[in-house]
Design an enzyme around this catalytic site. Structure first.
Site, PDB file in Angstrom:
ATOM      1  N   CYS A 114       0.590  -1.245  -0.118  1.00  0.00           N
ATOM      2  CA  CYS A 114       0.009  -0.032  -0.553  1.00  0.00           C
ATOM      3  C   CYS A 114       0.836   1.323  -0.009  1.00  0.00           C
ATOM      4  O   CYS A 114       2.030   1.710   0.402  1.00  0.00           O
ATOM      5  CB  CYS A 114      -1.072   0.256   1.047  1.00  0.00           C
ATOM      6  SG  CYS A 114      -2.514  -0.084   0.728  1.00  0.00           S
ATOM      7  N   MET A 117      -8.093   0.207   0.554  1.00  0.00           N
ATOM      8  CA  MET A 117      -7.342  -0.213   1.668  1.00  0.00           C
ATOM      9  C   MET A 117      -7.604  -0.003   3.067  1.00  0.00           C
ATOM     10  O   MET A 117      -8.082  -0.560   4.176  1.00  0.00           O
ATOM     11  CB  MET A 117      -5.886  -0.495   1.173  1.00  0.00           C
ATOM     12  CG  MET A 117      -6.020  -1.796   0.169  1.00  0.00           C
ATOM     13  SD  MET A 117      -6.875  -3.543   0.219  1.00  0.00           S
ATOM     14  CE  MET A 117      -6.899  -3.990   1.592  1.00  0.00           C
ATOM     15  N   ASP A 119     -13.787  -7.709  21.235  1.00  0.00           N
ATOM     16  CA  ASP A 119     -12.043  -7.354  21.697  1.00  0.00           C
ATOM     17  C   ASP A 119     -13.127  -7.153  23.227  1.00  0.00           C
ATOM     18  O   ASP A 119     -13.021  -7.339  24.263  1.00  0.00           O
ATOM     19  CB  ASP A 119     -11.218  -6.203  21.975  1.00  0.00           C
ATOM     20  CG  ASP A 119     -10.309  -6.540  22.603  1.00  0.00           C
ATOM     21  OD1 ASP A 119      -9.304  -7.719  23.541  1.00  0.00           O
ATOM     22  OD2 ASP A 119     -10.136  -5.435  23.399  1.00  0.00           O
TER      23      ASP A 119
END
Lengths: 168, 168, 168, 168, 168, 168
Positions: free
Chosen positions: B82, B119, B134
């Protein structure tokens, strides 16, 4: 039930103020391992192109694996309340699946520490999948990342965990 | 067909040697925007606990959003090929979906640059989903991240892209 | 001459106080490219093992290339007074050299910016070499990294630079 | 007033959900500069030790300056909703102040971009002060960092800002 | 020989797929130390300018040392298959060498961990050398970094290592 | 006294060359905790706007807390001579103070390691304050960060430390 309503009130009062990285200093460092999985679906044409190595940005699977391994080491920087830990093993596997078509991704992370490495394994899978997308997106933008989940965790006081396999 | 077999050979010869960050310096900096989406599925009980704010680590959705925004800025460090770019907007939305049950995650990233930000948007969605996992994993380890994909991209010479919506 | 002695005095007075990231905001963004080179020398046995892919940690050259590319993006974080810049191309080549024996490493970095990318190219070469060392160090700890230098730079007001080739 | 109460409600509904990195892609890139200041107070003995270079960890001021410069480049990674920008100049000055006793810290950051660099200048001052603390904390743990604030900002559509100087 | 050809085949089959961060969780944490060295060669004029502190970007050697120390802490982020470890000491020395002319660079890294810190020491030397180049490149672009190698490693089951000194 | 003058001389000779990350590998890993504090002062109007959640960038306090927690994990990357350590707890509290008006910030960091976490706690406070500034700076640029200092440290051979409280 009363607890719920108290928490709800508290949460309203301090707006996200609860966020905290919990204290694990009282726990024992033991060997802990987590395995996570995921997959990326694509067209047959894209799958074929990757399998023969005919991709504009180079080696798709090797790059995705390395990115997954390196991302596991960034987990505590990406997930706000994750504990920064030494890591003793990171392994990422990417397995072609003609039927998807696409790739199955599997990550295993091991440590000897006071808390587990589930997030490290899940992060490795996610970033491997994202990198696979990046490496092949010139061929197909419609690829979809699916089913990122925890397969198992061992070690630690809270006990082992093994996901119940589902029929495909 | 001949090309494929040549590439295949080349790829065999130099083992992942092709990996390169392609040259975009000849392209014009234009306004580019990408939207990505994904979702996380969980049990009704976990969904209810998050909705009322009854979670051990604090504000689940606020933390996940911020993590997604911050992760978008790490994209070029996570995805090996990227391009590092200035980013002009990052927005992450997390929408409760009773029917899943779970959350729909949507990320929009905007830049004025020589290449796109697909992205960055996909990374924001992925890390927001991981953070949501999480924050709630003490309640349920079996949550699954699904359907991370590009919704649309605009700007740039290769033209706009809009994913064809699928029936749920 | 007088200036030298003044600088010397000043430097003694404020101990490293001069360190500063110079102002390039008055310069024009132009296309700039830098090429750097280096090499790593090893025993014939290690060279042969890498060439046939017989190494304990996996693909040596592919991993080293990716590490070099990713490190170029970290340059401004590693070199204290480097300017953080968008980068438009990073290419790392690793060429086997039977006579060394070992590998020649070449990195090319391109940007359109107010200042050059020499440090990015040199950093890519250095980290590719370090990674090559890491991937093969179980076979040989005595490998040596040699001759990291700037090959050329083009673009920018200070003019182009081309290193004078030396006899091997 | 009605707006306030609406916002308040909204904020209660989605708990920190508003956090977003605002869109600056419609703004023009112009030269922008920000200056921030701060100070660190200590005992006369610590001040004297630093001034004569008698400190256990080495060059206090040179290390603090470099840390401030490098931290400015990390601003977008530290401050969640900051835009990642190229930076064209970072300068950190640390000036001894016998009367504090301690040090005045001044940071100047310049860019050509769509948004300002106030946070970069404030971050540079903060981390320079923290590093100064770290370098001298073996001598004195009671040092205090004071008065970190924006001195001025120029460039950008919202106009220039100059802090009104206060009597000491 | 047969093994070599099998590995070669395997390597062809999965294209860099072998890359993995090996499991060290079964090893004992012991005190480990690594020393690495390197040098940078330059013209007499550049050497003289650095020695008297007459360099446009400020304190060359102090900045290079700090950069080397800080880079050692980034090793696991730069070298893909390095284990992230706590580090207990990092020391970088830069010694003027009139005969080169240029500088000898030496880095010592110590930890108590399950695996060694050779890569940390080599990374510290490399980035110190790169920074020295950056600080003086306005004076001379032809400086060359030479002989980055491991001097010694102690601790760990694989035994100590001491490079055989070579005549200059 | 003679020692001081020797150090002074040495410091002049090698210009910041003393900077080193001291060896803690001989120390025992014990539970260590540090608490740091600071505050940010603002106008009554800004304080009121934050308290009712009427701020353009969203949840000010939740974002500042998370930023402080995440910054604590970056301490060894920001403070040049800090040791990279595992961290076992990070907690950031932000308490409204009508009288300032503004916010009191408190950070607690815990580890089991060979050295303390004072810098981690101070960094958490600093970045929480900077983020609070960033989140509210559209309302007021004149906010000032004050009194960042160590409140207490426990654990480790050098003994506990408790700051003497001062009258406000």
């Amino acid at each position: 039930m009363q607890e719920t309503s108290q928490n709800q009130q508290l949460s309203h009062l301090n707006e996200s103020g609860e966020a905290q990285m919990v204290d694990v200093s009282g726990k024992q460092p033991t060997r802990r391992q987590a395995v996570a999985a995921g997959k990326i679906k694509m067209s047959s044409a894209t799958f074929a192109a990757i399998e023969v190595g005919n991709t504009p940005k180079g080696d798709v699977l090797g790059t995705a694996k390395l990115a997954g391994i390196m991302a596991a080491k960034q987990t505590a920087n990406l997930i706000p309340l994750c504990h920064p830990l030494p890591l003793h093993q990171i392994e990422v596997q990417i397995i072609p699946d003609q039927e998807l078509p696409g790739y199955q991704i599997l990550a295993t992370v091991t440590t000897k520490a006071e808390t587990g490495v589930e997030m490290e394994a899940l992060t490795a899978v996610s970033v491997a999948a994202l990198t696979l997308y990046d490496m092949a997106k010139a061929l197909e933008k419609g690829m979809v990342i699916e089913s990122i989940s925890l397969v198992s965790k061992t070690g630690g006081k809270s006990g082992d965990y093994l996901a119940i396999p589902k029929p495909r």
